[in-house]
Design a protein around this motif. Structure first.
Motif, short mmCIF file in Angstrom:
data_model
loop_
_atom_site.label_atom_id
_atom_site.label_comp_id
_atom_site.label_asym_id
_atom_site.label_seq_id
_atom_site.Cartn_x
_atom_site.Cartn_y
_atom_site.Cartn_z
N THR A 283 -19.03 -9.99 -4.10
CA THR A 283 -18.01 -8.98 -4.38
C THR A 283 -18.62 -7.86 -5.21
O THR A 283 -19.65 -8.05 -5.87
N LYS B 239 -11.28 -3.57 6.83
CA LYS B 239 -9.88 -3.36 6.46
C LYS B 239 -9.80 -2.83 5.04
O LYS B 239 -10.63 -3.18 4.19
N SER C 119 -12.18 -4.91 2.65
CA SER C 119 -12.62 -6.20 3.19
C SER C 119 -13.75 -5.97 4.19
O SER C 119 -13.71 -5.01 4.96
N GLY D 222 -16.22 -11.63 5.38
CA GLY D 222 -15.18 -12.33 4.64
C GLY D 222 -15.13 -12.02 3.16
O GLY D 222 -14.31 -12.60 2.44
N THR D 223 -15.97 -11.10 2.68
CA THR D 223 -15.95 -10.72 1.27
C THR D 223 -15.09 -9.48 1.06
O THR D 223 -14.74 -8.78 2.00
N HIS D 224 -14.76 -9.22 -0.21
CA HIS D 224 -13.89 -8.10 -0.56
C HIS D 224 -14.45 -7.41 -1.80
O HIS D 224 -15.10 -8.06 -2.65
N SER D 225 -14.17 -6.12 -1.94
CA SER D 225 -14.62 -5.37 -3.11
C SER D 225 -13.54 -4.40 -3.54
O SER D 225 -12.73 -3.94 -2.71
N SER D 226 -13.52 -4.06 -4.84
CA SER D 226 -12.47 -3.19 -5.36
C SER D 226 -13.08 -1.87 -5.85
O SER D 226 -14.20 -1.84 -6.38
N SER E 86 -1.94 -2.47 4.85
CA SER E 86 -3.38 -2.53 5.09
C SER E 86 -3.72 -1.77 6.37
O SER E 86 -2.95 -1.79 7.34
N HIS F 293 -6.69 -1.24 9.31
CA HIS F 293 -7.93 -1.71 9.91
C HIS F 293 -8.83 -0.51 10.22
O HIS F 293 -8.37 0.52 10.68
#
Length: 334
Positions: free
Chosen positions: A145, A191, A217, A221-225, A330, A332
């Motif tokens: 992340t 996404k 996303s 499968g990872t996510h970041s802010s 959300s 895509h």
């Protein structure tokens, strides 16, 4: 000698013109700006020919490179004009503030066969170069992340930029943070979900977002802010506050560009901007390294580190962020 023209003689255009004049392989051939006082001042400062219209400059001058330093939302016309003439392009980020325009620009660049670099200058910023190398060497394992915070003081949208209402912290700041994330991970974003708030600037007659928060996303499968705003008080130690956290399976990396190793205390307290300090009169900041690299790309026939494809993807992500803010759902990424 690589003959260079610059369109848009604001802060960035002048920085690029100065960089060209210090490059041993390039010559500043001409400059262009629609605002006559800015054009006249640039011609006097740099001793270059001046044109009010980019089309006239491209017709009259045999340029090898055009640098597009116009406001965020005015990149399309000069990019298409240069591409039609077979002139290589360095265009400021964001590639465009319109996904439709970005796709047209990308197609024109591909059709012409020219080189096109999008000015994601932090790929040449030494702290982030060190981070990229550490990730590439596997020092923190798989990137799980990332958390980015890039803010400006309110000076930027109210005083520095005359055109901030035609942009947003999403278009002006997020392209930096998001490009770094895509560069670090090398994984496709799929996404986004975002929220934005208006209030302070709108109350000052500038109809744009104060701040934006987004979660991206990725296909692994990872996510970041990502958080960005441009309403910090002008009393901040620096005009920007850029922090980046990269957490991996075997370690983590932390970047804080506000801490530039020198602090000045007098009647007020501030951090001294040291990254890119000129030495012996030579410019050595990330934008300078970036432009010099592009001149080398042109003269040595090599590929730019930040391409029009990178610019198009970046615009897709930032456009999706703005769409998510407006829709509340959300989005895509195509």
């Amino acid at each position: 000698m690589i003959k260079v023209g610059v369109v848009g003689m604001g802060i960035r255009g002048q920085l690029y013109a100065q960089t060209v004049q210090q490059n041993n392989y390039a010559k500043l051939q001409a400059v262009s700006d629609a605002y006559e006082p800015s054009l006249a001042a640039a011609c006097e400062r740099f001793g270059a020919k001046g044109y009010s219209h980019i089309e006239h400059m491209l017709e009259q001058e045999q340029l090898d490179v055009l640098i597009v330093a116009t406001p965020d939302y005015l990149h399309k016309a000069p990019v298409l004009a240069a591409a039609s003439k077979g002139v290589h392009i360095l265009v400021e980020k964001p590639f465009s503030t319109s996904l439709e325009e970005a796709e047209i620009m990308y197609s024109a660049v591909q059709k012409s066969g020219i080189k096109c670099m999008v000015a994601f200058e932090n790929r040449w910023n030494s702290p982030f170069v060190a981070v990229q190398e550490a990730i590439r060497q596997g020092e923190i394992g798989r990137v799980l992340t990332m958390n980015s915070r890039l803010n400006d003081t309110i000076y930027v949208p109210t005083k520095m930029l005359k055109w901030s209402q035609g942009s947003s912290p999403g278009w002006f700041l997020l392209p930096h943070s998001i490009d770094l994330a895509l560069w670090f991970k090398g994984v496709k974003p799929v996404k986004v979900f975002a929220a934005g708030s208006k209030g302070k600037l709108a109350g000052m007659g500038i109809d744009t977002y104060d701040s934006i928060q987004a979660i991206i996303s990725f296909e692994d499968g990872t996510h970041s802010s990502f958080t960005t705003s441009w309403v910090l008080p002008e009393s901040m130690p620096m005009i920007y506050d850029f922090k980046y956290e990269i957490i991996g399976s075997d370690g983590a990396l932390y970047v804080d560009l506000a801490d530039q190793m020198v602090r000045q205390a007098s009647s007020s307290y501030r951090h001294m901007h040291t990254l890119g300090t000129s030495i012996n009169g030579q410019l050595g900041a990330a934008p300078n390294y970036m432009l010099n690299a592009f001149i080398d790309n042109v003269r040595l026939d090599t590929e730019p580190l930040a391409s029009s494809a990178d610019g198009l993807l970046n615009t897709r992500v930032v456009a999706a962020i703005h769409q998510s803010i407006k829709s509340g759902i959300s989005i895509h990424i195509q």
